[in-house]
Design a protein around this motif. Structure first.
Motif, mmCIF file in Angstrom:
data_model
loop_
_atom_site.group_PDB
_atom_site.id
_atom_site.type_symbol
_atom_site.label_atom_id
_atom_site.label_comp_id
_atom_site.label_asym_id
_atom_site.label_seq_id
_atom_site.Cartn_x
_atom_site.Cartn_y
_atom_site.Cartn_z
ATOM 1 N N ILE A 63 0.833 -1.201 0.000
ATOM 2 C CA ILE A 63 0.000 0.000 0.000
ATOM 3 C C ILE A 63 0.876 1.264 0.000
ATOM 4 O O ILE A 63 1.933 1.301 0.639
ATOM 5 N N LEU A 83 -3.681 7.013 2.661
ATOM 6 C CA LEU A 83 -3.271 5.809 1.949
ATOM 7 C C LEU A 83 -4.079 5.638 0.672
ATOM 8 O O LEU A 83 -5.135 6.267 0.499
ATOM 9 N N GLU A 84 -3.591 4.775 -0.213
ATOM 10 C CA GLU A 84 -4.347 4.434 -1.414
ATOM 11 C C GLU A 84 -5.718 3.888 -1.038
ATOM 12 O O GLU A 84 -5.848 3.113 -0.092
ATOM 13 N N ALA A 86 -8.681 1.459 -1.764
ATOM 14 C CA ALA A 86 -8.943 0.192 -2.447
ATOM 15 C C ALA A 86 -10.448 -0.012 -2.567
ATOM 16 O O ALA A 86 -11.121 -0.341 -1.583
ATOM 17 N N LEU A 137 -5.517 -5.671 0.680
ATOM 18 C CA LEU A 137 -6.519 -4.862 -0.016
ATOM 19 C C LEU A 137 -6.634 -5.226 -1.489
ATOM 20 O O LEU A 137 -5.651 -5.598 -2.131
ATOM 21 N N LYS A 145 -2.756 -5.500 -2.591
ATOM 22 C CA LYS A 145 -1.599 -4.921 -1.908
ATOM 23 C C LYS A 145 -1.688 -5.206 -0.415
ATOM 24 O O LYS A 145 -2.771 -5.190 0.170
ATOM 25 N N SER A 147 -1.358 -4.281 3.366
ATOM 26 C CA SER A 147 -1.560 -3.036 4.101
ATOM 27 C C SER A 147 -1.410 -3.286 5.601
ATOM 28 O O SER A 147 -1.080 -4.388 6.035
#
Length: 313
Positions: A63, A83-84, A86, A137, A145, A147
């Motif tokens: 992540i 964070l990204e 998802a 995720l 990914k 996390s």
């Protein structure tokens, strides 16, 4: 920092995750991210996660963290990391969407990606310490990914009290239970637990509610997590390599990456995608030509795969 907190996406032991909206003209953040927040006084794990993600750097299977912020809300100070986002949720969510069990092709593909992520994390000198389906995720394109690095640590470095447990008891390795040792081999044991859960929909370790009995069963004797009967022989062998009691003999992420259970996933995935494109109606001259193109692409991909295999030997 200019951003708007959206609805909750989930919560854990140390923080709560929300959707965050950022200005369209932001050069640092995408318009949508996840924001992980904790009361500032209880934010040690969250700050640890931020530091480790910064040191890990960029990987397609870990992540991405965009930055941090502190806010005051309802007279309380919060620490936030961005964070990204998802859109596919976690692997636990995917398990539920598939009726409690994932199909074999998805299990192999997801396992390969997790192993790639662990290879990267371990090579960078870190241990995740809490690898489980809720901490993996799923993104819109189907990529996954790793996390939740709040409990992660540097390899070979002790953190916290010597006998203080790290991570989820159900997936703890024997050496973690017996000696509070959390190194890269502990992540491999947890990987095996995650694979079993993807296949069966049930936790890999023993169905034991008594924590003392659970730790005794994991740490003492030769008993191992049950390997699903419905799994292929390759899959069973893969899990056997994860569930070796002695951490020095347990396979590494590098070794598992070459295991036949996941080593040919990329080729199989490409073939399936190409086959899905084939027409179901009666073939026309144009269709025959398209099928020839697909066939040539398949041959080319197989040759490249073989050449890569030779080069690795």
């Amino acid at each position: 920092m200019n951003w708007v907190r959206g609805h909750s996406l989930g919560s854990g032991s140390f923080a709560t995750v929300y959707l965050a909206k950022h200005p369209e003209d932001s050069v640092t953040f995408p318009q949508l991210t996840a924001v992980k927040s904790s009361n500032l006084h209880d934010s040690y794990s969250l700050q640890n996660e931020k530091q480790i993600l910064d040191r890990l750097g960029s990987s397609p299977h870990v992540i991405k963290c965009f930055g941090q912020d502190k806010t005051v809300e309802n007279d309380e100070e919060y620490y936030n990391i961005f964070l990204e986002y998802a859109s596919g949720g976690t692997l636990s969510d995917q398990l539920e969407k598939h009726g409690g069990k994932l199909p074999d092709n998805l299990v192999r593909r997801y396992t390969r990606s997790v192993v790639e992520g662990l290879k990267y994390i371990h090579k960078k000198g870190f241990v995740h310490c809490d690898l489980k389906l809720p901490n993996i995720l799923v993104f819109e394109n189907g990529n996954i990914k790793i996390s939740d690095f709040g409990l992660a640590k540097e390899t070979g470095v002790e953190q916290g009290e010597k006998w203080q447990p790290r991570g989820t008891p159900m997936i703890m390795s024997p050496e973690a239970v017996n000696d509070s040792v959390y190194e890269s081999s502990a992540d491999i044991w947890a990987l095996g637990c995650a694979v079993v859960e993807m296949i069966t929909g049930e936790p890999a370790a023993w169905n034991e509610s008594d924590m003392l009995m659970l730790t005794i069963r994991i740490g003492v004797g030769e008993e191992l997590p049950k390997i699903p009967e419905e799994l292929s022989q390759e899959g069973k062998d893969f899990l056997e390599k994860c569930f070796i009691k002695d951490p020095l003999r347990r396979w590494t992420a590098d070794m598992l990456f070459k295991h036949p259970f996941i080593s040919d996933v990329e080729t199989v995935s490409v073939v399936n995608e190409l086959v899905d494109e084939l027409p179901l109606s009666s073939p026309s001259p144009k269709t025959y030509f398209n099928m020839l193109i697909v066939f040539l692409l398949l041959v080319r991909h197989c040759l490249l795969f073989q050449m890569n295999g030779v080069n690795k030997k």
